[in-house]
Design a protein around this motif. Structure first.
Motif, short mmCIF file in Angstrom:
data_model
loop_
_atom_site.label_atom_id
_atom_site.label_comp_id
_atom_site.label_asym_id
_atom_site.label_seq_id
_atom_site.Cartn_x
_atom_site.Cartn_y
_atom_site.Cartn_z
N GLN A 57 31.68 45.83 29.48
CA GLN A 57 32.17 47.01 30.21
C GLN A 57 31.91 46.81 31.70
O GLN A 57 30.90 47.23 32.24
N THR A 58 32.91 46.15 32.39
CA THR A 58 32.67 45.80 33.79
C THR A 58 33.08 46.89 34.75
O THR A 58 32.65 46.90 35.90
N GLY A 59 33.96 47.81 34.29
CA GLY A 59 34.47 48.82 35.19
C GLY A 59 35.77 48.39 35.88
O GLY A 59 36.41 49.18 36.56
N PHE A 60 36.17 47.11 35.71
CA PHE A 60 37.42 46.65 36.32
C PHE A 60 38.58 46.94 35.39
O PHE A 60 38.64 46.43 34.27
N ARG A 111 41.59 45.97 35.38
CA ARG A 111 42.47 44.85 35.05
C ARG A 111 41.88 44.03 33.91
O ARG A 111 42.60 43.50 33.09
N ALA A 119 42.75 45.79 30.85
CA ALA A 119 44.18 45.58 30.54
C ALA A 119 44.39 44.22 29.93
O ALA A 119 45.14 44.07 28.95
N ALA A 120 43.69 43.19 30.47
CA ALA A 120 43.82 41.84 29.93
C ALA A 120 43.35 41.82 28.49
O ALA A 120 43.99 41.21 27.61
N LEU A 159 45.94 43.35 26.25
CA LEU A 159 47.09 42.46 26.08
C LEU A 159 46.75 41.35 25.09
O LEU A 159 47.53 41.05 24.18
N VAL A 169 50.47 43.64 36.59
CA VAL A 169 49.34 44.52 36.25
C VAL A 169 48.03 43.76 36.28
O VAL A 169 47.01 44.23 36.79
N LEU A 170 48.07 42.53 35.71
CA LEU A 170 46.82 41.80 35.58
C LEU A 170 46.37 41.17 36.89
O LEU A 170 45.18 40.99 37.12
N ASP A 186 40.24 47.51 41.98
CA ASP A 186 38.90 46.95 41.78
C ASP A 186 37.82 47.80 42.42
O ASP A 186 36.63 47.69 42.10
N ASN A 237 35.49 51.18 40.11
CA ASN A 237 34.79 50.56 38.97
C ASN A 237 33.48 51.29 38.64
O ASN A 237 32.54 50.70 38.16
N LEU A 238 33.44 52.58 38.90
CA LEU A 238 32.20 53.31 38.63
C LEU A 238 31.93 53.47 37.12
O LEU A 238 30.80 53.62 36.68
N LEU A 239 32.99 53.45 36.35
CA LEU A 239 32.84 53.73 34.92
C LEU A 239 32.42 52.46 34.18
O LEU A 239 33.16 51.89 33.41
N LYS A 240 31.18 52.03 34.47
CA LYS A 240 30.67 50.86 33.76
C LYS A 240 29.20 51.09 33.44
O LYS A 240 28.57 52.01 33.93
N SER A 241 28.65 50.23 32.60
CA SER A 241 27.26 50.43 32.17
C SER A 241 26.29 50.02 33.26
O SER A 241 26.59 49.15 34.04
#
Lengths: 665, 99
Positions: free
Chosen positions: A638-641, A643, A646-647, A650, B21-22, B92, B95-99
């Motif tokens: 769970q990085t918060g990125f 993309r 999304a990867a 996919l 998107v990616l 990028d 990205n606050l929603l992370k552990s």
């Protein structure tokens, strides 16, 4: 489950007629209506003293004496009423109400009034009352005297429940009650750690015996369908397998061993002397420790049908009587020597009880005379301690006869009684046991020789150690120590409240045996319970046995006189022989118990604790911790990125599509 | 005309959209990539509808358009809101929603 405890509340007024049972007759009204007061008076007194607390400090001890005296008066009236009945109508059941009514198990609470139970009632209340009076003076300086009397009354009540119960379950209630009272009183001065430990030891040893009684209860219920005396003892024993009866007998014996300090559960009695001396006199000499003998004699119907169990009873009695006698020879603590003597004398009683119908009456006879002379000697020991600043080491006594004349004379009565010198009490009961031991049972002559010789030898050793105790205390030169504060000892006679109980018990030690023994009064009195029997012939003629016993006793006493009265007794104990050293530490019984039971038990519990921590807790904690670890690992994705999410999606989709395509093609 | 070409075009458009998107950081561009993917899907739906002679695909394409329109409204509102508070439209940075 439907349990009623109404009997306690409504007992004195409600006395419906119980069902007719074998041998026992239901009664109502008259003196029997007040019989529940036997238990009620001391129980009420104990409750009042414990609940009132310090408020009753000033008059509490007199209430205790009054309750005990009241119980004695009721007991005496009941006794006279029963004595007035025909011998065949002396077994009575006083029905008090339903106690337990649970499906197939129905049990009434009631009192069994018969010669056996009334003998105990009189012994417990009479000796108990004397000891209550004695304690008023003995515990005078103790700030907790009221609590002491509350416990004493509790004991008397529990002991009376034990002997008056009409079922084994109610007996068990009293059995546990006296165990509790004994525990509370041994540890009465529980601010001293060794005393508290002694109390705990007595309690635990008694619990081991209690398991026997519980198992016996279960066996009785499954075999006879009930646990009341009428059902169990009145049952047709020929229809029950001998193995079951032997099992019940052995379990009852285990219970008796715990309560009566018989081999191999005897180790607690010596330490029980930590309690105040009146407690040792009442509980650990005269009454409670004899409950085992009562149990065996009460269950005579079972033991008569199980010869193997009877043999074990005799063997246990024989071992204990020698064991106690040997230990008694080496003890220097006057109370512990008396405790060993008690153990040995109860060994005699158990031996007699194991001999079958020929011995039951003599077991109880000796129990009664022993109750008098041993209680008298314990009170004498208490009086000596009272006058000698609580010194208990006999090597520090000597020459006290001139300073404590009454104690000396009363103790002498007890001493001559336990030696079995005619015409003192012990002669009438102990000699009969020795004679009974010499009577072959079922034609086994060798048994008669073995047990007879053990009993005879025991009498000799008894004479030696009791004379040793007597001479070391009252004869010889003074070997007094200084008091705790350094001043010189001034031994003095105890106050009248202490001497009178001793005098009365001494009169019993002198005359009771002859009074009950002449014309077989006591044996005939007990006959409705123990049954009458034709006496076999001992392997030696009875007059020869009497002469032989007397000879052995005199030899034992003379040896003691030469060693402890006319020669100098060293103040510090000499090293002694290996046997002496072993006897000083109770023949290593504590060591054996520690090695065989305590330490393996401790190891087992430690192993179990370790296993609980490592295996059970380990599994539970392990599951939790592995979940936490997995979660910690997965959290890293769970990085918060957005993309990378999304990867992942996919990738998952591609994998899904590929999987579908592969499986479908 | 060979309908397969439409499918290839649709695949190409979808690939461009997913790559956008990616790979891109700008939220608006990412949004455009999503729109491209949706429309590639629409194209494919319509093509298959034509190939099979059924109207299901065309109906579904309408639904996709409606959903896409709603999504644009919500999505753009979020992007504008984020831009106002954080002065950035880079995905990028959110990205606050992370552990």
């Amino acid at each position: 489950m439907h349990t009623l405890m109404t009997w306690a509340a409504s007992a004195p007024t409600m006395l419906p007629i119980s069902e007719i049972s074998s041998g026992a007759q239901p009664v109502r009204g008259g003196i029997y209506a007040v019989a529940p007061l036997l238990v009620g008076l001391p129980l009420a007194s104990a409750a009042i003293l414990l609940l009132a607390g310090r408020r009753s400090d000033r008059w509490g001890h007199w209430l205790g004496v009054l309750a005990s005296t009241g119980a004695f008066v009721v007991g005496l009236l009941t006794f006279l009423a029963i004595l007035g009945r025909d011998a065949s109508e002396r077994v009575l059941d006083v029905h008090l109400g339903t106690w337990i009514d649970a499906g197939a198990f129905h049990l009434d609470a009631g009192m069994r009034l018969d010669p056996l139970s009334l003998t105990f009632v009189l012994l417990v209340t009479f000796v108990g009352t004397l000891i209550h009076v004695y304690s008023v003076a003995y515990m005078d300086h103790d700030r907790d005297r009221r609590r002491f009397f509350a416990y004493l009354n509790l004991f008397v009540a529990a002991m009376l429940v034990l002997v008056l119960a009409d079922s084994y379950l109610l007996l068990f209630v009293g059995w546990e009650g006296v165990g509790l009272a004994s525990y509370l009183l041994i540890g009465f001065w529980n601010h001293r750690t060794p005393y508290a430990v002694a109390a705990k030891k007595a309690f635990v040893a008694n619990r081991i015996g209690d398991i026997g009684l519980v198992v016996a209860l279960g066996l009785m219920f499954s075999t006879f369908g009930g646990v009341d005396f009428s059902t169990v003892l009145g049952a047709d024993m020929s229809g029950v397998s001998t193995a079951t009866l032997t099992g019940i007998g052995l379990m009852l014996l285990l219970a008796a061993c715990g309560k009566s300090a018989q081999f191999p559960l005897q180790s607690w009695l010596g330490d029980a002397m930590a309690g105040p001396t009146p407690v040792s006199a009442l509980i650990h000499a005269a009454t409670m420790v004899t409950a085992g003998v009562y149990l065996i004699v009460r269950s005579s119907a079972i033991f008569d049908a199980a010869p193997t169990a009877q043999l074990v009873v005799v063997v246990v009695g024989a071992i204990t009587l020698l064991f106690g006698a040997i230990v008694g020879c080496a003890k220097d603590d006057i109370k512990k020597a008396l405790a060993a003597s008690t153990m040995s004398q109860i060994g005699y009683m158990v031996l007699a009880a194991g001999l079958g119908p020929v011995g039951y009456a003599f077991a109880i006879f000796h129990l009664v005379t022993h109750g008098f002379f041993k209680a008298g000697m314990f009170l004498g020991a208490g009086s000596v301690m009272h006058g000698m600043d609580d010194q208990v080491d006999m090597r520090r006594f000597g020459g006290l006869a001139r300073y404590m004349k009454i104690t000396y004379l009363t103790f002498m009565a007890g001493w001559l009684a336990i030696l079995g010198i005619p015409p003192f009490s012990g002669y009438w009961s102990k000699d009969k046991i020795i004679e009974a031991a010499f009577i072959p049972t079922d034609g086994h002559t060798w048994r008669a020789w073995v047990f007879g010789m053990v009993a005879l030898l025991g009498a000799g050793i008894t004479a030696f150690y009791m004379s040793r105790l007597f001479f070391m205390t009252f004869e010889g030169e003074k070997r007094w120590s200084t008091k705790a504060d350094g001043s010189a000892q001034h031994p003095h006679e105890s106050p009248a409240l202490m001497t009178w109980p001793m005098i009365i018990l001494a009169v019993g030690s002198v005359a009771l045996g002859a009074f009950l023994g002449l014309g077989n009064r006591f044996v005939d009195w007990l006959a409705p319970v123990t049954g009458s029997h034709e006496e076999g012939d001992p392997v030696l003629a009875a007059p020869v046995l009497v002469g032989l016993t007397l000879l052995v006793v005199v030899v034992g006493a003379v040896i003691a006189w030469r060693r402890y009265a006319i020669s100098t007794v060293p103040v510090t104990p000499p090293v002694g022989t290996a046997l002496t050293r072993a006897a000083r530490v109770d023949l290593y019984q504590d060591v054996v118990n520690d090695a065989l039971l305590v330490e393996p038990g401790q190891h087992l519990t430690r192993t179990l604790v370790y296993a609980d921590k490592a295996v059970v807790d380990g599994a539970a904690v392990g599951v939790g911790q592995s979940s936490v670890g997995l979660g910690r690992l997965l959290r890293k994705t769970q990085t918060g990125f957005v993309r990378s999410y999304a990867a992942t999606m996919l990738l998952g989709l591609v994998v899904l599509v590929v999987a579908v395509l592969v499986t479908q093609s | 005309m060979n309908l397969t070409n439409y499918l290839v075009l649709s695949g190409i458009l979808f690939s461009i959209g997913s790559a956008t998107v990616l790979l891109r950081r700008n939220a608006i561009i990412v949004f455009m990539g999503i729109e491209l993917m949706l429309n590639a899907t629409n194209l494919m739906l319509v093509t298959f509808s034509r190939m099979h002679g059924a109207l299901d695909g065309q109906v579904l394409a309408f639904f996709v358009m409606v959903v896409a329109a709603a999504e644009v409204v919500v999505g753009l509102a979020i992007i504008v809101s984020i831009y106002r508070t954080r002065r950035s439209a880079s995905v990028d940075d959110v990205n606050l929603l992370k552990s």
